[in-house]
Motif scaffolding. Structure first.
Motif, PDB file in Angstrom:
ATOM      1  N   ILE A 108      26.210   9.030 -14.588  1.00 37.64           N
ATOM      2  CA  ILE A 108      24.789   8.909 -15.232  1.00 37.64           C
ATOM      3  C   ILE A 108      23.775   9.945 -14.503  1.00 37.64           C
ATOM      4  CG2 ILE A 108      22.799   7.146 -15.309  1.00 37.64           C
ATOM      5  CD1 ILE A 108      25.164   5.105 -15.226  1.00 37.64           C
ATOM      6  N   SER A 109      23.829  10.329 -13.271  1.00 39.16           N
ATOM      7  CA  SER A 109      22.782  11.163 -12.784  1.00 39.16           C
ATOM      8  C   SER A 109      23.176  12.529 -13.037  1.00 39.16           C
ATOM      9  CB  SER A 109      22.919  11.097 -11.096  1.00 39.16           C
ATOM     10  OG  SER A 109      22.651   9.731 -10.783  1.00 39.16           O
ATOM     11  N   VAL A 110      24.281  13.207 -13.119  1.00 42.12           N
ATOM     12  CA  VAL A 110      24.294  14.370 -13.245  1.00 42.12           C
ATOM     13  C   VAL A 110      24.402  14.937 -15.018  1.00 42.12           C
ATOM     14  CG1 VAL A 110      25.647  14.692 -11.219  1.00 42.12           C
ATOM     15  CG2 VAL A 110      26.980  14.588 -13.263  1.00 42.12           C
ATOM     16  N   LEU A 111      24.835  14.087 -15.812  1.00 45.65           N
ATOM     17  CA  LEU A 111      24.843  14.159 -17.307  1.00 45.65           C
ATOM     18  C   LEU A 111      24.366  13.200 -18.145  1.00 45.65           C
ATOM     19  CD1 LEU A 111      28.395  16.140 -17.351  1.00 45.65           C
ATOM     20  CD2 LEU A 111      26.147  17.229 -17.720  1.00 45.65           C
ATOM     21  N   PHE A 112      24.886  11.939 -18.066  1.00 43.11           N
ATOM     22  CA  PHE A 112      24.735  10.961 -18.979  1.00 43.11           C
ATOM     23  C   PHE A 112      23.335  10.509 -19.194  1.00 43.11           C
ATOM     24  CE2 PHE A 112      26.114   7.564 -21.866  1.00 43.11           C
ATOM     25  CZ  PHE A 112      27.251   8.207 -22.321  1.00 43.11           C
ATOM     26  N   ALA A 113      22.357  10.638 -18.376  1.00 47.14           N
ATOM     27  CA  ALA A 113      21.058  10.192 -18.359  1.00 47.14           C
ATOM     28  C   ALA A 113      20.274  11.107 -19.606  1.00 47.14           C
ATOM     29  CB  ALA A 113      20.114  10.350 -17.384  1.00 47.14           C
ATOM     30  N   ARG A 114      20.768  12.294 -19.484  1.00 48.64           N
ATOM     31  CA  ARG A 114      20.381  13.390 -20.563  1.00 48.64           C
ATOM     32  C   ARG A 114      20.940  13.160 -21.867  1.00 48.64           C
ATOM     33  NH1 ARG A 114      20.840  18.652 -17.318  1.00 48.64           N
ATOM     34  NH2 ARG A 114      22.617  17.497 -16.084  1.00 48.64           N
ATOM     35  N   VAL A 115      22.381  12.837 -21.752  1.00 46.15           N
ATOM     36  CA  VAL A 115      23.022  12.654 -22.966  1.00 46.15           C
ATOM     37  C   VAL A 115      22.125  11.526 -23.680  1.00 46.15           C
ATOM     38  CG1 VAL A 115      25.099  11.821 -24.056  1.00 46.15           C
ATOM     39  CG2 VAL A 115      25.277  13.248 -22.412  1.00 46.15           C
ATOM     40  N   MET A 286      30.660   4.595 -36.741  1.00 45.37           N
ATOM     41  CA  MET A 286      29.642   4.780 -35.390  1.00 45.37           C
ATOM     42  C   MET A 286      30.102   5.307 -34.055  1.00 45.37           C
ATOM     43  SD  MET A 286      26.229   4.733 -35.967  1.00 45.37           S
ATOM     44  CE  MET A 286      25.368   5.504 -34.846  1.00 45.37           C
ATOM     45  N   HIS A 287      31.308   4.448 -33.800  1.00 40.74           N
ATOM     46  CA  HIS A 287      31.916   4.953 -32.681  1.00 40.74           C
ATOM     47  C   HIS A 287      32.347   6.500 -32.493  1.00 40.74           C
ATOM     48  CE1 HIS A 287      34.756   4.547 -29.045  1.00 40.74           C
ATOM     49  NE2 HIS A 287      34.018   3.287 -28.706  1.00 40.74           N
ATOM     50  N   ARG A 288      32.953   6.772 -33.794  1.00 40.93           N
ATOM     51  CA  ARG A 288      33.507   8.241 -33.958  1.00 40.93           C
ATOM     52  C   ARG A 288      32.215   9.062 -33.723  1.00 40.93           C
ATOM     53  NH1 ARG A 288      36.365   7.454 -38.258  1.00 40.93           N
ATOM     54  NH2 ARG A 288      34.711   8.226 -39.709  1.00 40.93           N
ATOM     55  N   TRP A 289      31.245   8.849 -34.258  1.00 42.72           N
ATOM     56  CA  TRP A 289      29.804   9.499 -34.342  1.00 42.72           C
ATOM     57  C   TRP A 289      29.320   9.668 -32.960  1.00 42.72           C
ATOM     58  CZ3 TRP A 289      24.978   8.487 -32.575  1.00 42.72           C
ATOM     59  CH2 TRP A 289      23.993   9.706 -32.882  1.00 42.72           C
ATOM     60  N   LEU A 290      29.340   8.741 -32.394  1.00 44.56           N
ATOM     61  CA  LEU A 290      28.865   8.393 -30.736  1.00 44.56           C
ATOM     62  C   LEU A 290      29.863   9.451 -29.707  1.00 44.56           C
ATOM     63  CD1 LEU A 290      27.113   7.373 -28.322  1.00 44.56           C
ATOM     64  CD2 LEU A 290      28.848   5.466 -28.053  1.00 44.56           C
ATOM     65  N   ARG A 291      31.095   9.281 -30.101  1.00 45.21           N
ATOM     66  CA  ARG A 291      32.066  10.150 -29.436  1.00 45.21           C
ATOM     67  C   ARG A 291      31.862  11.827 -29.520  1.00 45.21           C
ATOM     68  NH1 ARG A 291      36.114   6.331 -31.792  1.00 45.21           N
ATOM     69  NH2 ARG A 291      36.861   8.243 -32.577  1.00 45.21           N
ATOM     70  N   ALA A 292      31.545  12.149 -30.742  1.00 46.44           N
ATOM     71  CA  ALA A 292      31.513  13.549 -31.147  1.00 46.44           C
ATOM     72  C   ALA A 292      30.005  13.915 -30.512  1.00 46.44           C
ATOM     73  CB  ALA A 292      31.185  13.678 -32.779  1.00 46.44           C
ATOM     74  N   LYS A 293      29.031  13.006 -30.721  1.00 46.48           N
ATOM     75  CA  LYS A 293      27.667  13.622 -30.003  1.00 46.48           C
ATOM     76  C   LYS A 293      27.802  13.828 -28.355  1.00 46.48           C
ATOM     77  CE  LYS A 293      24.609  14.268 -31.588  1.00 46.48           C
ATOM     78  NZ  LYS A 293      24.146  15.557 -32.136  1.00 46.48           N
ATOM     79  N   ILE A 294      28.515  12.680 -27.639  1.00 47.20           N
ATOM     80  CA  ILE A 294      28.609  12.888 -26.410  1.00 47.20           C
ATOM     81  C   ILE A 294      29.059  14.206 -25.777  1.00 47.20           C
ATOM     82  CG2 ILE A 294      29.828  11.960 -24.169  1.00 47.20           C
ATOM     83  CD1 ILE A 294      29.364   8.940 -25.568  1.00 47.20           C
ATOM     84  N   SER A 295      30.379  14.470 -26.696  1.00 47.20           N
ATOM     85  CA  SER A 295      31.115  15.691 -26.321  1.00 47.20           C
ATOM     86  C   SER A 295      30.206  17.186 -26.674  1.00 47.20           C
ATOM     87  CB  SER A 295      32.309  15.876 -27.207  1.00 47.20           C
ATOM     88  OG  SER A 295      33.201  16.901 -27.027  1.00 47.20           O
ATOM     89  N   GLN A 296      29.474  17.004 -27.904  1.00 52.42           N
ATOM     90  CA  GLN A 296      28.589  18.209 -28.312  1.00 52.42           C
ATOM     91  C   GLN A 296      27.478  18.141 -27.153  1.00 52.42           C
ATOM     92  OE1 GLN A 296      26.763  17.451 -31.997  1.00 52.42           O
ATOM     93  NE2 GLN A 296      24.997  18.838 -31.150  1.00 52.42           N
ATOM     94  N   ILE A 297      26.870  17.129 -26.888  1.00 47.80           N
ATOM     95  CA  ILE A 297      25.913  17.360 -25.944  1.00 47.80           C
ATOM     96  C   ILE A 297      26.174  17.665 -24.558  1.00 47.80           C
ATOM     97  CG2 ILE A 297      23.757  16.264 -24.738  1.00 47.80           C
ATOM     98  CD1 ILE A 297      23.612  14.280 -27.203  1.00 47.80           C
ATOM     99  N   ILE A 298      27.276  17.208 -24.139  1.00 46.75           N
ATOM    100  CA  ILE A 298      27.878  17.521 -22.762  1.00 46.75           C
ATOM    101  C   ILE A 298      28.276  19.361 -23.006  1.00 46.75           C
ATOM    102  CG2 ILE A 298      29.673  17.690 -20.890  1.00 46.75           C
ATOM    103  CD1 ILE A 298      29.435  14.445 -21.352  1.00 46.75           C
ATOM    104  N   ASN A 299      28.731  19.655 -23.707  1.00 47.26           N
ATOM    105  CA  ASN A 299      29.127  21.062 -23.929  1.00 47.26           C
ATOM    106  C   ASN A 299      27.730  21.819 -24.073  1.00 47.26           C
ATOM    107  OD1 ASN A 299      31.953  20.574 -23.987  1.00 47.26           O
ATOM    108  ND2 ASN A 299      31.982  20.367 -26.344  1.00 47.26           N
TER     109      ASN A 299
END
Length: 303
Positions: A108-115, A286-299
Motif C-alpha cells: 500500500i505504501s510503496v505502490l498501491f495508494a497510487r494505484v 469487472m474483476h478482469r478490468w481491475l486486474r488489467a488496470k493494476i498491472s498497467q498502472i504498476i508497470n
C-alpha cells in the motif's frame, strides 16, 4: 429453485452453518430466527441423511460427511455468484463495485495508494477495502470473502490463477548514527547485531528466517518484533540495530528518516509479488478490468 428435490436456497444456509457451527450466529447472518434456522438444519439433515452438525458438549461440530460437503458447496455458490448473477456488461465509469483486497501495508505504501488514486480517475464509484495478511487470509479467498490477494510467490494457491506484478530486492537498513557498521556490513556483523523484524501471524510469516537457517545455519537475534512493515524503519532510528527489509520501502523512508541503506552480506532471493484470485472470478468482467488496470498502472509507475 430445486435440483434433484433439493431447494438450492438451502445450500446458502448449509454454507453458513458449516462455517459458524453455531445456530445463533448462523441465524444472525442468514437474517432468520433461531427456530427457523434449526428447521433449515433439520431439512438439510433429512435430505443428506446425515447429522451434519453434531452436538459435542456445548459446541456443535461437523460430521465427517459435512466436512466433505463444505468445499463443493462453497464452490457451487462462488460459481453462481461469479458466472450467473454477475452482469455480463459493465461500465467502469458508473460501476459501484466494492472490492476486498488482501495485501500488506508495504505494498500500500510503496505502490498501491497510487494505484487506487489512478483507478479512481476512470472508475470514481468503485470502493476498496484493504485487508492485512494473516493466518486466515487464504481461507478468506477460498470462501469468496476476498476478491484478490497480492502476496509473495510462496503464498500462491495451486489451481487458482495468478499474475506476476513485480520483483523486489532485500536490503539492510541501519540508523545513520549507527557506529557498529560503516557503508557496508559483513556476515559476522550481521549475525552479531540485534535485529528488528516484521512477522505476521502465529507462523511467523513473511520472514527470511527459514531461508537464512537453511542456507547459512543461523537465525537472527530478534531484539524488536513488529507486525507491519511501516514501523520497521522507525524502530531502527537511534539504535545500533539492523533491519532486513524490502528495497522500495527502505528508499521511501530514507527520504524522511536518518537511515543508511546497505547491501546484505549474503544474496537474499528476490521477493516476487503476485496477484492471486479465485478461479471462479477468472471471467468476471469487472474483476478482469481491475486486474488489467493494476498491472498497467504498476508497470507505468515502475517505468
Amino acid at each position: 429453485m430445486r435440483f434433484n428435490h433439493l431447494d438450492l436456497n438451502l445450500l446458502v444456509a448449509l454454507d453458513v452453518l458449516l462455517e459458524e457451527q453455531n445456530i445463533t450466529r448462523a441465524a444472525e447472518r442468514l437474517h432468520m430466527t433461531q427456530s427457523a434456522t434449526s428447521g433449515v438444519l433439520g431439512r438439510l439433515r433429512l435430505y443428506f441423511e446425515d447429522e451434519l452438525l453434531a452436538q459435542v458438549g456445548r459446541k456443535m461440530q461437523p460430521t465427517p460427511y459435512a466436512r466433505e460437503l463444505a468445499a463443493p458447496v462453497r464452490q457451487v455458490l462462488l460459481t453462481i455468484q461469479s458466472s450467473i448473477t454477475a452482469k455480463p456488461v459493465f461500465d467502469p465509469a458508473t460501476s459501484k463495485r466494492h472490492f476486498r483486497l488482501i495485501t500488506s501495508d508495504y505494498l500500500i505504501s510503496v505502490l498501491f495508494a497510487r494505484v487506487i488514486q489512478k483507478i479512481s480517475l476512470e472508475a470514481p464509484h468503485i470502493t476498496f477495502e484493504l485487508l492485512g495478511p494473516g493466518d486466515t487470509t487464504t481461507e478468506m479467498l477460498m470462501r469468496g470473502e476476498a476478491d484478490m490477494m497480492i502476496v509473495p510467490e510462496r503464498y500462491l494457491i495451486e489451481g487458482h490463477p495468478s499474475q506476476l506484478l513485480f520483483e523486489e530486492e532485500h536490503v539492510c537498513v541501519v540508523w545513520d548514527g549507527n557506529t557498529q557498521v560503516g557503508d557496508s556490513i559483513t556476515l559476522d556483523q550481521y549475525i552479531e547485531m540485534g535485529h528488528v523484524s516484521v512477522i505476521f501471524g502465529r507462523n511467523r510469516q513473511l520472514s527470511v528466517e527459514e531461508w537464512l537457517m537453511s542456507q547459512y545455519g543461523f537465525t537472527r537475534r530478534m531484539e524488536v518484533v513488529t507486525h507491519d512493515f511501516n514501523t520497521l524503519p522507525q524502530l531502527i532510528v537511534g539504535t545500533q540495530r539492523v533491519a532486513t527489509m524490502l528495497q522500495r520501502m527502505a528508499r521511501l523512508y530514507a527520504n524522511y528518516l536518518p537511515l543508511r541503506i546497505l547491501q546484505p552480506p549474503v544474496k537474499i532471493p528476490v521477493m516476487r509479488e503476485f496477484m492471486l484470485w479465485h478461479r471462479t472470478m477468472e471471467g468476471d468482467p469487472m474483476h478482469r478490468w481491475l486486474r488489467a488496470k493494476i498491472s498497467q498502472i504498476i508497470n507505468e509507475l515502475e517505468q
